[in-house]
Design a protein around this motif. Sequence first.
Motif, PDB file in Angstrom:
ATOM      1  N   SER D 168       0.843  -1.201   0.000  1.00 42.99           N
ATOM      2  CA  SER D 168       0.000   0.000   0.000  1.00 42.99           C
ATOM      3  C   SER D 168       0.873   1.243   0.000  1.00 42.99           C
ATOM      4  N   GLU D 170      -0.017   4.098   1.193  1.00 45.96           N
ATOM      5  CA  GLU D 170      -0.259   4.911   2.384  1.00 45.96           C
ATOM      6  C   GLU D 170       0.090   4.159   3.664  1.00 45.96           C
ATOM      7  N   ASN D 171      -0.239   2.893   3.674  1.00 50.55           N
ATOM      8  CA  ASN D 171       0.027   2.114   4.886  1.00 50.55           C
ATOM      9  C   ASN D 171       0.670   0.788   4.517  1.00 50.55           C
ATOM     10  N   ASN D 190       3.116   5.932  12.642  1.00 51.20           N
ATOM     11  CA  ASN D 190       2.171   6.301  11.600  1.00 51.20           C
ATOM     12  C   ASN D 190       2.756   7.225  10.537  1.00 51.20           C
ATOM     13  N   LEU D 191       4.055   7.436  10.600  1.00 52.96           N
ATOM     14  CA  LEU D 191       4.675   8.250   9.560  1.00 52.96           C
ATOM     15  C   LEU D 191       5.535   7.364   8.661  1.00 52.96           C
ATOM     16  N   GLU D 194       6.391   8.995   5.329  1.00 53.06           N
ATOM     17  CA  GLU D 194       6.736  10.407   5.323  1.00 53.06           C
ATOM     18  C   GLU D 194       8.099  10.632   4.701  1.00 53.06           C
ATOM     19  N   LYS D 214      11.040  14.932  13.094  1.00 53.32           N
ATOM     20  CA  LYS D 214       9.663  14.533  13.400  1.00 53.32           C
ATOM     21  C   LYS D 214       9.528  13.008  13.431  1.00 53.32           C
ATOM     22  N   LEU D 218       8.442  10.867  16.770  1.00 53.63           N
ATOM     23  CA  LEU D 218       7.277   9.980  16.836  1.00 53.63           C
ATOM     24  C   LEU D 218       7.700   8.573  17.231  1.00 53.63           C
ATOM     25  N   GLU D 221       8.413   8.655  20.874  1.00 53.60           N
ATOM     26  CA  GLU D 221       7.154   8.804  21.609  1.00 53.60           C
ATOM     27  C   GLU D 221       6.411   7.474  21.711  1.00 53.60           C
TER      28      GLU D 221
END
Lengths: 659, 150, 322, 293, 354
Positions: D168, D170-171, D190-191, D194, D214, D218, D221
């Motif tokens: 995919s 996107e994911n 979730n990046l 990116e 970033k 993430l 985190e």
Amino acid sequence: MKIGVFICHCGSNIAGTVDVAKVAEMAKSLPEVAFASDTMYACSEPGQEGIINAIKEKGLDGAVVASCTPRMHGPTFMRTVARAGLNPYMFEMANIREHVSWIGKDKEANTAKALDLVRMAVAKLARNKPLFAKSFAINKRVLVLGGGVAGIQAALDCADGGLEVVLVEKTTTIGGKMAKLDKTFPTVDCSCCILGPKMVDVAQHPNITLYASAEVDEINGYVGNFQVKVRKKPTYVDWKLCTGCGACLEKCPSKKSPDLFNEFVGTTTAINIPFPQAIPKKASIDAGSCIKFKTGKCGVCAKVCPVKAINYEMEPEIVTEEVGAVIAATGYDLMDWTVYEQYGGGRYKDVITSLQYERLLSASGPTGGHIKRPSDGKEPKTVVFIQCVGSRDKSVGRPYCSGFCCMYTAKQAILTKDHIPDSESYVFYMDIRAPGKMYDEFTRRAMEEYGAKYVRGRVSMVYPSGGRYVVRGVDTLAGTQVEVEADLVVLAVGAEGAAGAAHLAEKLRISYDSYGFYMESHPKLKPVETNTAGVYVAGCVQGPKDIPTSVAQGSAAAAKVLALFSKDQLQSDPQVSSVDLKRCVGCMKCAMTCPFGAIKEQEVRGEIKAQVIETMCQGCGLCTATCPQGAIQLQHFTDNQILAEINTLLESELEETQG
Amino acid sequence: MSKELRIIGFLCNWCSYGGADTAGVGRFTQPTDLRIVRLPCSGRIDPLFVLKTLTGGADGVLVSGCHPRDCHYSEGNFYARRRLEMVKRFLPVIGIDPGRFEYTWVSASEGQRWQTVVRGFTEQVHALGPIQRFGKDAAAMAAQLAASHA
Amino acid sequence: MPILDELKAAIAKRLPELDVVIGWGKGFDALHHTPVFITSEADLDKLVLGPLSVQNLATYLTRYPKTKKIGVVVKGCDSRSVVQLLQEKLINRENVVVFGFPCEGVVDLEKVKRAFEDQGMEAARVSEASFQGDRCTLTSGGKAGSLPMADLWADKCNRCQYHDAVISDEFVGQRLERKAEDAYADVAAFEAKPLAERQAFWQEQMSRCIRCYACRNACPLCVCRDQCIAQTREPNWVSQRTGVEEKFMFQMIHASHLAGRCTECGECERACPVGIPILLLKRKNNKEILELFDYRAGIDPEAKPPLLAFKVEEEKINERGW
Amino acid sequence: MTTLRYAYYPGCSGLGTSKEYDMSTRAVCEALGMELIDIPDWNCCGSSPAHTVDDRLAGALSARNLVQAGDIEGVDAIITPCPSCLANLKTSRHRLQKPEFRAEVNKLLERPVHGDILPVKSVLQVIVEDVGMEELRYRVRNPLKDMSIAPYYGCIMNRPPKIMEFDSQENPMALDNILEALGATVAPFNLKVECCGASFGVARRDIVERLSGKLLNLAAENKAQAMVTACPLCQMNLDARQNQINVANSTNHVMPIFYFTQLIGLALGFSQSQMGLEKLVVSPRELLAGAAG
Amino acid sequence: MSAKYLAQGDLSAWLGALAQGRRVLVPVRENGAVVFRPYGPGTKPVLTRQADSPPKESVFPSTERLMEFSYSKDAENLGKVALDIKETVNAPATVVFGGRPCDARGFTVFDRVYDTKTIRDPYYAERRASTLFVTLACDTPETTCFCNSVGSSPVDADGSDVLLTPVDGGWLVEAVSERGKALLDAPALKDATAAAQDQAKAAKEAAEAAMPPAWDAAPAAAKLLEKFDDMGFWDDVSAKCISCGACTYLCPTCYCFTVTDERSGMKGERIRTWDTCMSFQFTLEASGHNPRPTKAHRLKNRVGHKFSYYPDIHKGPIACCGCGRCIKLCPVSVDIREIVRLAMELPTATAGKP
């Protein structure tokens, strides 16, 4: 045969680029032509009188009018020749305006082409036969499919007009999508409060038979005489006995059942009445989550039911209804937005659909009207609305605008502020589409009075970060990227035809588009008719639309049915197929391809032959093209009629090469 | 364009004939070669009409119906699609250029598209020139070929 | 037990329940077999089987009322016609008993005629003929000659993919399980010729046609027969003239009506008394049907002929491309 | 198991900055029963400079490699570890299907392109599709227990989808699934796709510091102990520039950045040096010691 | 005039001479079939075997225009239409060369129908008058030949104008009719030697001897009438018939036709085309009724007509020339000999019913 040919000038519309007089003069030499003339406006009163007089004076038995498209004035002139005493089918038209005079300026070529078209029409007419419509009785009952607001309106209007109505609803209650809404735009009045009384009217109307939790299995027949098999799905509660007291709901130990009515926000009991105003207000068991069905043990509801209505053995039941017309009002569903992986593809609990948000806003919803995040039940302070999720987006195969999302998003932004005064709302939009009475004013209010921050641009991604969601998008007006940290993200998901709509359309023999919306007969002039006589559409089944338009269509469809039923007998179109019994060899290939099931087997002197059910035949001619021996012929478009047109053209070619 | 050729169109009443009307209403200029036979549905078209027309001396045949899924009769054009594709593929074996036959879908609203279709097809047929007819033309050709082989 | 005896035994077993069994018997000379109609056990003596059993007997099935109980002996190719008839419900499965056998192939008598002619022998004057192993021996006008069978098999047999009947109630002998490739090279080769040459070819071939309709009437799937569209005026597709245009129109009708149905038994071409290679037209359609729909007629009785069916999205038709 | 044979395109970074990626790829592929045959006399894929200037030049550079690969017998695909090379080779192959483009490119080539071209795939794709997760799971000797790793795919591994035709856009899940098969914990991240800032590292370091920062934030985190990537450029930005990023953003990340092949190798039982772990700037030693203990 | 001799090497010279101002039809090979085609330079006639189609078209074309017609309108009253008719007869001078005795003899069957004292079909008669037959006598019979059983022989000159008999190095050429004599006046033909004449005589005798034993088909006339209502018999013998028209269209004696008007626009033509009694349409009546609904009825007609009804009407001659084409070219080998013999209750040779 004596054919009259009438060439129309249409003012200068035709005469400007076609030598009309010459066409008329040359038409005189065509076979079977006994009269030819040109006329200024054939469709005008004097024009029609001229045709009638010529038919009477010259003893003509057929007429060709060369003028505009038959799609325009075909019926007009058929009535004209009928007034002259001829059978209306002893008439042909040559389209020398749209297909000749309007598409080119070469007068010589146009004149030759016009003459060819006349020649074809004459050749065909020479093989026309008088056709006669047949009358048949109609059953003045109407079937309404779908108990949303459009279906409710249609059912009530028909019932008030004195018709018997059968209303079939797939779920256990009528009300449809509107019943799930909290408030309606632009008045912000309570959705259920205005729909509720209508739902009650349906329940109480003596002319309406309601089948909830039911679907249509099969539809046969034709306008005026449909036979419908309705499958009543088992609810495991005898609705004749159930009083809707709700005792079973309270005691049901299975409290984690998916809550369909609440769009799966929260859970409910396995035996359930979807919402307080449900019609019929009867309980039903979700067998998929009921402990009794899963393990065989429990049976609490049966024990507590004061009227002993619970029946775990209930089977589906098929009821056959006979009706004369059908109104399809099966509505819409949200598209599967989980294809948007960039918005989490359904993995983030606090990214929800607008319809789920309606349930969060609704006092009868799972949170009692308090906006709480599904993930942790906290009140969101920043809510981001993303519009056009599955609308106007070719990349997911949804190029169309769903129409109502702009408005309900504005409404939801307003309601958010009402519910949580210290909240902030962001709306990412492409364009605001608010054409309607008080609509644009409404979106302005959302921005100006309620401070919703409208950002013009798409959202490229949403991702969780630190218990919140980063919504990254673009502000195309400012020309910058923006990132908003949100507590809750509401997606304005686009609409598509209701699940199973395509399947139902096939049963109804009407066409639908690739999004599951049904095709109306004409996009402007026949918005609630379909191409199958006796079948009408109302509401979102035809395409996304808001409540007032759905209601208007419900009434419009009802009006169409009432008009149809104002006659006791209908006339069938005689342009149907007909079998030459001598030549039919009974291979039944015609029946295999007939889209309408209009051909059946019959036995003639021990031999199998095809037989056309004239009232069911729609006149497409597929059977004629299929029959190898040409034994089944579509009247008015027989092989010989079409071959005559072809041969005529090829002959004129031949003469040219010889000359 | 050179001298008019004989092009015959078979159009369904509901979509393409309407599309041709729309083209007319919009004054979308088109070449004049085409003569249109109106039929209820593309499903009404027996592939033999195409063969008969081409072997009978037409220089080109154009069929147009409703877009798939949009058939007024639900399914007519689905059957037509298969049959017309077959007839198009059949033409080479009988010595007819398949470019003399095309089938396409034009809806009643697609006036402009109709213009494009007619222009394109007319041009295509003109590029191929007048057809060789079975009978006289082909007999002469057969004799000529036989002579060249001898 | 030789296959013929096995076949006779199988027929004898089923004969009591049948009105007639159709097989092959000796014909008018040593190079011909002819259909025989067996109604009693005594008739079984007439039965023969071999490379001369050329006729596709399935063509008779639709000439009887559907209620008659008929047995039919089929070659692999013939069996496909039976399947196709079943598929179109033109015969009743329960009223047809199919006798299959491993078919090595049949000869093309036209090839036999030509090959022996090259040796100065006339097949039409044959007195003896034998087919032993891979050779054919012929005696004619007092002379004897021999040719390899490889030169004599019908073209359809050289490309045969169904030597063993695809459907049978009684199968005698060992299945051959052989399969040749058929890439429709003949069609491709013909279509490689210039357009005008292809048209001229048909012009010349069809000029010989006497319009006897043997092609049509030998075809097991041409079931309209007496009601053929070529011989009516209602509708009037073909005029009564006997020009090439009219005669070829009929061949196009035949090919069109068989598109997606033709099982390539080749009877149309074999039956033609003036040797017009009309199977080519049907093979052309079959080639396209195979390409477009991945479909061969006469294999699956439950399938639907592709031109009597459709898919909403056709994988291989790109009609929007134009 | 039958041997899987591929034409192998190492790409220029495999000879330099990402030597450890090339090393680990070769070792792991061999261990997984894949035979890699280097494309003889391969050249630059065209990368950023060529395709920003002239698409025919970029096409020709890649086309030459595709033609050279055609000389290798018995292979069904060309594979490369580098997503940038992959994108160039695939794009070129895609465009070469058009006869006009092919003719243009052939003018520039000594050996023109003829007929069919071998498909181009990433090493990641063939490990997922040809080897399969089941086989991988079966071959794991040292599961990466107690390691939480964030899968980072980078922006071009799966884009544009019509050309890349894998996972995919996107994911993507390929690395997630591999980590899972290796026994590691997949940290929520979730990046995945990116941008890391890519080659802006040279001209506009601030962009890389912001974008890659970033990503690191993430990952941290979400309690990731390391990140895994399949791209030499991403790896370099996140690993070699981690210190710069920390300075610019006032952060304290000590986040090892692995190539996915290195992790597979470790799980299959290769040593740290066989996987070239010493070449990583942010040393994973502590992490691996902790995990082992 | 005495007999002539044609050397093989002089064949094309004679054909060339015959073709001066005439159409000469010769048997030629086309894709395996031998058919009659106009002779031209380079044409190679096939004289070793019987042609697959007989030269029937020479006198009786498969399509013949009987007349042209056209309509004209009254300019004052368009509804008033006048009809104009023009009869057309097309009878080109023709020589049919290389047919066999059976082929030429076939037309004698036609003559009794189309050119009699009471009825004269002008189209047929004029073509017949303009066509001459140079026939080649047979030497060896084919397996389907049975001319000797229907009152003829492999060297029968009946119906021919010139008869060729194979002799060493060429043919003996004999005039049969007065019209035939004229053709013999050609430089390519030499006077025949006595030896050649003797050889020809011997060849004719040998050819007759080579035939299978004759059986007299004459008694079939009565026997077939007896079987007229025995549909069981006809069902049996027609079982394998597939109802095509190959037998009749290829028959040198079948003379049936149908008449049709083919009209286009304001003009048209009336044509006569071959028809076949084996076809369902042959006797189909406008009402839909068909007196010969099955192939058994139709086969009965074909056999009955040839061997019974025709001989009955014309006092003797059988309407079959024994050429055997209907057997040889039948897709399923229906054998008319066997049917007639079965009707006559004679033994049959082959395995099945015919």
